[in-house]
Design an enzyme around this catalytic site. Structure first.
Site, mmCIF file in Angstrom:
data_model
loop_
_atom_site.group_PDB
_atom_site.id
_atom_site.type_symbol
_atom_site.label_atom_id
_atom_site.label_comp_id
_atom_site.label_asym_id
_atom_site.label_seq_id
_atom_site.Cartn_x
_atom_site.Cartn_y
_atom_site.Cartn_z
ATOM 1 N N ARG A 50 0.927 -1.215 0.080
ATOM 2 C CA ARG A 50 0.113 0.000 -0.141
ATOM 3 C C ARG A 50 0.695 1.178 -0.005
ATOM 4 O O ARG A 50 0.444 2.260 -0.533
ATOM 5 C CB ARG A 50 -0.953 -0.063 1.245
ATOM 6 C CG ARG A 50 -2.086 1.219 1.192
ATOM 7 C CD ARG A 50 -2.827 1.083 2.519
ATOM 8 N NE ARG A 50 -3.971 1.826 2.400
ATOM 9 C CZ ARG A 50 -4.320 3.063 3.171
ATOM 10 N NH1 ARG A 50 -3.352 3.084 4.248
ATOM 11 N NH2 ARG A 50 -5.335 3.642 3.054
ATOM 12 N N ILE A 76 -7.736 7.067 -0.801
ATOM 13 C CA ILE A 76 -7.558 5.767 -0.846
ATOM 14 C C ILE A 76 -8.144 5.041 0.190
ATOM 15 O O ILE A 76 -8.149 5.577 1.254
ATOM 16 C CB ILE A 76 -5.970 5.538 -1.035
ATOM 17 C CG1 ILE A 76 -5.774 4.244 -0.936
ATOM 18 C CG2 ILE A 76 -5.367 6.350 0.322
ATOM 19 C CD1 ILE A 76 -4.067 3.702 -1.163
ATOM 20 N N SER A 77 -9.051 3.841 -0.046
ATOM 21 C CA SER A 77 -9.789 3.402 1.156
ATOM 22 C C SER A 77 -8.963 2.817 2.159
ATOM 23 O O SER A 77 -7.936 2.487 1.790
ATOM 24 C CB SER A 77 -10.732 2.375 0.462
ATOM 25 O OG SER A 77 -11.696 2.878 -0.463
ATOM 26 N N GLN A 78 -9.254 2.623 3.324
ATOM 27 C CA GLN A 78 -8.661 2.119 4.400
ATOM 28 C C GLN A 78 -8.504 0.479 4.058
ATOM 29 O O GLN A 78 -9.440 -0.058 3.504
ATOM 30 C CB GLN A 78 -9.313 2.191 5.920
ATOM 31 C CG GLN A 78 -10.876 1.278 5.858
ATOM 32 C CD GLN A 78 -11.591 1.834 7.196
ATOM 33 O OE1 GLN A 78 -12.088 2.988 7.175
ATOM 34 N NE2 GLN A 78 -11.359 0.982 8.210
#
Length: 229
Positions: A50, A76-78
């Site tokens: 990530r 950006i999603s968790q």
């Protein structure tokens, strides 16, 4: 000997191998603790770093289980949400997946490890260009990117085995439902509130669509038209 440096050599990212392994272990533990249990999904999220998708002021928070800002007013999603959505989508190694909302490219990269082909679209040209560059550097050759209005999908490439939507719609978009194969699955956040939406898993059957509510989430809205950047 005077002047000799006894400090350990560090990789180009400045993180020692032992620290990296510990960081990765913590990262995977927090995914499991939040319900991401599919071994294939965990392996894909271990493989795709990530940190490669988080830039600027937030780089040091790349491994926290939190959404982070990216360019063009997007996020950006968790990681746990990425894992849970991917788990619900259940992509197979022979599947072709449409992703609506390329964003940072992180979700598409995870999917690319799990399926035969990913087509990802975004309304922001800058995000698509940056994601394309990352995919090349990571050697992810089974991802095709497009600058397009994702709410209409890619009818010329349909039908799809799986569809992942990473922006919230008021209802599952009709054009996307129509591009799903019988037996196919779509995962999409739905809701009229900007604060809280519900993550829905849609399965296309011979006679219609089956809907399963999963959990509350918070995503940027699915907007029609192309972005200015």
């Amino acid at each position: 000997m005077a002047g000799e440096d006894d400090s350990p050599d560090l990789p180009s990212d400045g993180v020692a191998d032992g620290d990296r392994a510990e960081r990765q272990m913590r990262f995977l533990f927090q995914l499991r603790s939040r319900g991401v249990t599919d071994p294939r999904v965990l392996a894909a999220m271990e493989r795709i770093d990530r940190g490669a998708f988080v830039r600027g002021h937030f780089e040091d928070r790349a491994y926290e289980d939190t959404p982070l800002p990216i360019a063009c007013g997007q996020t950006i999603s968790q990681p746990s949400v990425v894992g849970l959505m991917t788990q619900a989508l259940n992509p197979g190694p022979r599947d072709t997946v449409l992703e609506v909302g390329t964003g940072s490219g992180y979700q598409a990269a995870i999917l690319s490890v799990l399926c035969r082909r990913v087509l990802t679209v975004d309304r922001h040209r800058r995000l698509v260009a940056e994601a394309e560059d990352l995919f090349r550097r990571l050697g992810l050759t089974n991802i095709t990117t497009r600058v397009a209005d994702g709410s209409f999908g890619l009818p010329e490439q349909a039908p799809f085995d799986r569809i992942m939507v990473t922006a919230a719609a008021e209802d599952p978009p009709g054009p996307l439902l129509s591009q799903l194969k019988v037996g196919g699955i779509m995962v999409v956040p739905v809701g009229q509130s900007d604060a809280v939406q519900t993550l829905i898993r849609v399965t296309r059957t011979e006679t219609g669509f089956a809907y399963d509510e999963m959990r509350q989430v918070r995503f940027v809205p699915l907007v029609e038209g192309l972005g200015q950047t």
